[in-house]
Scaffold this motif. Structure first.
Motif, PDB file in Angstrom:
ATOM      1  N   ARG A  11       0.829  -1.208   0.000  1.00  0.00           N
ATOM      2  CA  ARG A  11       0.000   0.000   0.000  1.00  0.00           C
ATOM      3  C   ARG A  11       0.865   1.260   0.000  1.00  0.00           C
ATOM      4  N   ARG A  12       1.930   1.262   0.791  1.00  0.00           N
ATOM      5  CA  ARG A  12       2.822   2.428   0.842  1.00  0.00           C
ATOM      6  C   ARG A  12       3.448   2.692  -0.521  1.00  0.00           C
ATOM      7  N   ILE A  13       3.944   1.645  -1.158  1.00  0.00           N
ATOM      8  CA  ILE A  13       4.579   1.806  -2.460  1.00  0.00           C
ATOM      9  C   ILE A  13       3.558   2.192  -3.514  1.00  0.00           C
ATOM     10  N   GLU A  14       2.342   1.650  -3.413  1.00  0.00           N
ATOM     11  CA  GLU A  14       1.294   2.009  -4.370  1.00  0.00           C
ATOM     12  C   GLU A  14       0.973   3.501  -4.289  1.00  0.00           C
ATOM     13  N   SER A  17       4.079   5.554  -5.651  1.00  0.00           N
ATOM     14  CA  SER A  17       4.357   5.390  -7.071  1.00  0.00           C
ATOM     15  C   SER A  17       3.208   5.883  -7.938  1.00  0.00           C
ATOM     16  N   ARG A  18       1.965   5.718  -7.479  1.00  0.00           N
ATOM     17  CA  ARG A  18       0.836   6.254  -8.240  1.00  0.00           C
ATOM     18  C   ARG A  18       0.870   7.778  -8.249  1.00  0.00           C
ATOM     19  N   GLY A  19       1.245   8.367  -7.119  1.00  0.00           N
ATOM     20  CA  GLY A  19       1.349   9.823  -7.058  1.00  0.00           C
ATOM     21  C   GLY A  19       2.386  10.354  -8.019  1.00  0.00           C
ATOM     22  N   LEU A  20       3.567   9.717  -8.040  1.00  0.00           N
ATOM     23  CA  LEU A  20       4.618  10.141  -8.960  1.00  0.00           C
ATOM     24  C   LEU A  20       4.182   9.949 -10.404  1.00  0.00           C
ATOM     25  N   THR A 103      12.562  -1.604  -6.444  1.00  0.00           N
ATOM     26  CA  THR A 103      11.130  -1.848  -6.251  1.00  0.00           C
ATOM     27  C   THR A 103      10.312  -0.595  -6.535  1.00  0.00           C
ATOM     28  N   GLU A 104      10.742   0.544  -5.996  1.00  0.00           N
ATOM     29  CA  GLU A 104       9.997   1.787  -6.196  1.00  0.00           C
ATOM     30  C   GLU A 104       9.984   2.210  -7.662  1.00  0.00           C
ATOM     31  N   LEU A 109       7.154   2.859 -12.896  1.00  0.00           N
ATOM     32  CA  LEU A 109       7.064   2.551 -14.319  1.00  0.00           C
ATOM     33  C   LEU A 109       5.811   1.734 -14.625  1.00  0.00           C
ATOM     34  N   SER A 110       5.453   0.840 -13.714  1.00  0.00           N
ATOM     35  CA  SER A 110       4.255   0.014 -13.907  1.00  0.00           C
ATOM     36  C   SER A 110       2.993   0.865 -13.928  1.00  0.00           C
ATOM     37  N   PHE A 111       2.857   1.781 -12.961  1.00  0.00           N
ATOM     38  CA  PHE A 111       1.679   2.640 -12.928  1.00  0.00           C
ATOM     39  C   PHE A 111       1.663   3.607 -14.111  1.00  0.00           C
TER      40      PHE A 111
END
Length: 288
Positions: A11-14, A17-20, A103-104, A109-111
């Motif tokens: 959840r933290r990484i989501e 990374s979604r914000g970026l 990981t980050e 890149l995935s999002f």
């Protein structure tokens, strides 16, 4: 790591990374990584300045007035992440290990990919292919990738980048954009990289730690090779040892950069204690 901690980390990484991806990378990613080509969209009446090569002669003959074909960029891409999961990714001397940065970046890149309606897949590699996640779309798929990035434990600890590139070339039939995310502590991948880049658009992200570039003077130290598990006693206060190590790093980095240039690979280097956003933005803008 137990299930609760895993969910919390995912959840933290989501969130980060979604914000970026939404706020920073959206436009740059779209511009930097083009679709496979142009696809027909519609026809409209000819206007002054239109390319006469786009005239649709069948429609023109039917209406006795010139019409042109309108094309738009075919945006859908397949994006592959080649993730180095060898033992050296566990090194880090600041706030984050190399594997945390990997990981980050992979999550961002995935999002960015799914925001642009692209498919995203992953190849985890050490000296063999550890895991292959087929390219798909959607948030559920991205969260699966993030969970694997956090919790995956490889069988082997040494590195063979060429093996991962050969697998990419054979497994992905259509042209894709492939990010190789690694510390590139390997020296026999030039030919495989050249072949992979002829078929795909390969981008290299080199992750490193500042302590890998120089040896601090802290006396006699027992050091362990993260990939072979071999131990050595090193006198880090010895000037000749420090200079030899620093020279080894410079030669190794120069050799890797030379391979990227010869193969025509877009790349950037990202240090664990620096802001990877700047490095990625620079890379994206360089490709526009």
């Amino acid at each position: 790591m137990d299930t609760a901690d895993l969910i919390k980390n995912v959840r933290r990484i989501e969130i980060k990374s979604r914000g970026l991806s939404n706020n920073i990378f959206a436009g740059e990613y779209h511009s930097a990584f083009k679709g496979r080509g142009m696809t027909f969209s519609e026809v409209r009446e000819y206007q002054y300045g239109d390319d006469i090569r786009n005239i649709d002669w069948n429609v023109t003959a039917r209406f006795n007035h010139p019409y042109v074909k309108i094309f738009e960029e075919e945006r859908e891409l397949t994006v592959m992440l080649l993730i180095d999961v060898s033992g050296s990714r566990e090194f880090g001397t600041s706030f984050k290990y190399k594997k945390n940065i990997i990981t980050e970046i992979a999550a961002v890149l995935s999002f960015s990919a799914i925001q642009n309606n692209d498919k995203i897949g992953v190849i985890f590699f050490s000296d063999k292919i550890e895991k292959f996640i087929t390219p798909q779309k959607g948030r559920k798929h991205i969260l699966h990738i993030i969970r694997q990035l956090i919790s995956f434990t490889p069988d082997n600890r040494t590195t063979n980048i060429a093996e991962a590139l050969r697998y990419l070339t054979n497994a992905i039939k259509k042209r894709c954009t492939a990010f190789v995310i690694s510390d590139f502590m390997d020296d026999d991948f030039e030919n495989a990289l050249k072949i992979a880049n002829q078929k795909h658009d390969v981008v290299a992200l080199k992750i490193y730690d500042k302590r890998e570039t120089e040896m601090p003077a802290v006396g006699l130290v027992k050091m362990k090779d993260a990939e072979t598990d071999n131990y050595s006693w090193i006198d880090t206060s010895n000037k000749s040892v420090q200079e030899a190590y620093a020279q080894w790093w410079r030669d190794s980095d120069a050799s890797t950069q030379a391979i990227f240039r010869k193969c025509g690979i877009d790349n950037t280097s990202i240090r664990t204690d620096e802001d990877y956003v700047k490095s990625l933005m620079y890379l994206f803008k360089k490709r526009m």
